[in-house]
Design an enzyme around this catalytic site. Structure first.
Site, PDB file in Angstrom:
ATOM      1  N   SER A  84      -2.685  -7.688   3.195  1.00  0.00           N
ATOM      2  CA  SER A  84      -3.056  -7.491   4.601  1.00  0.00           C
ATOM      3  C   SER A  84      -3.481  -8.812   5.221  1.00  0.00           C
ATOM      4  CB  SER A  84      -4.202  -6.486   4.715  1.00  0.00           C
ATOM      5  OG  SER A  84      -3.805  -5.227   4.248  1.00  0.00           O
ATOM      6  N   HIS A 123       0.832  -1.213   0.000  1.00  0.00           N
ATOM      7  CA  HIS A 123       0.000   0.000   0.000  1.00  0.00           C
ATOM      8  C   HIS A 123       0.867   1.264   0.000  1.00  0.00           C
ATOM      9  CE1 HIS A 123      -3.010  -2.715   2.322  1.00  0.00           C
ATOM     10  NE2 HIS A 123      -3.499  -2.582   1.108  1.00  0.00           N
ATOM     11  N   LYS A 142     -16.589  -7.636   7.237  1.00  0.00           N
ATOM     12  CA  LYS A 142     -15.275  -8.221   7.503  1.00  0.00           C
ATOM     13  C   LYS A 142     -14.969  -8.143   8.991  1.00  0.00           C
ATOM     14  CE  LYS A 142     -13.063  -7.220   3.069  1.00  0.00           C
ATOM     15  NZ  LYS A 142     -11.960  -6.489   2.440  1.00  0.00           N
ATOM     16  N   ARG A 195      -1.639  -6.761  -8.108  1.00  0.00           N
ATOM     17  CA  ARG A 195      -0.549  -7.720  -7.983  1.00  0.00           C
ATOM     18  C   ARG A 195      -0.608  -8.611  -9.225  1.00  0.00           C
ATOM     19  NH1 ARG A 195      -2.468  -8.268  -1.963  1.00  0.00           N
ATOM     20  NH2 ARG A 195      -4.228  -7.489  -3.144  1.00  0.00           N
TER      21      ARG A 195
END
Ligand code: ADP
Length: 172
Positions: free
Chosen positions: A135, A24, A48, A97
């Site tokens: 994360s 990040h 979440k 990614r």
């Protein structure tokens, strides 16, 4: 009017940032070379189960970029496109990614374009050293006592140790 006259440009960078990783940080720093301001926007997402509270995540991001006045931190719970507009940003910034990110990001960007054609989604490709950093992986590895000091800023590493205790010494 000269060709240089323009409004300040802003990128809206939405995510969970639970917690912020080196991946990040790299995306934000590189975006600052292209935009005048970057708004790191922590999503309020009750579905979440977070490791850090919204406030803790915000405080960490603010501390990481304490030397960079062009980075702002915000919370949002509306549609991403609405939140971006309300912060004066016409670009949503996302990191990519591998191909595993692509499918989902393509869906999101297409939906956001349908909802709000004035906003573009812009992707920055991750640096190769952050290819495997997420994360989720950081939370999992840290929770099991693994050392994530290479994957997150020192402030985040400290916060993880405070939350979970020190990493186990695997060399013993
Ligand atoms: P989300 O829950 O929306 O995926 P994250 O906080 O995990 O939120 O990620 C926010 C954004 O940062 C996403 O665009 C994600 O692809 C990107 N990102 C996460 N990790 C990396 C990384 N290692 N390199 C580049 N971009 C990343």
């Amino acid at each position: 009017m000269t060709s240089h006259a323009r409004h300040s440009s802003a990128a809206f960078y939405p995510g969970s940032f639970d917690p912020m990783t080196n991946g990040h940080v790299d995306i934000v720093r590189r975006a600052l070379r292209v935009f005048d301001r970057v708004i790191v926007a922590v999503a309020r997402n009750s579905s979440k189960k977070p490791m850090f509270s919204m406030e803790e995540r915000r405080d960490l991001v603010e501390a990481i970029f304490a030397d960079e006045p062009r980075v702002e931190v915000a919370f949002f719970e509306t549609l991403t496109v609405q939140a971006a507009l309300s912060h004066g940003a016409s670009v949503i910034l996302r990191g990519l990614r591998g191909v595993s990110d692509f499918e989902y990001e393509f869906q999101l960007a297409t939906m956001n374009k349908t909802l709000e054609p004035r906003i573009e989604t812009l992707f920055l490709m991750t640096e190769k050293q952050n290819f495997y950093v997420s994360s989720k992986l950081v939370r999992e590895v840290a929770s099991l006592g693994g050392d994530v000091s290479e994957l997150v800023p020192p402030l985040v590493h400290r916060a993880l140790i405070e939350r979970l205790g020190p990493p186990e010494d695997t060399t013993a």
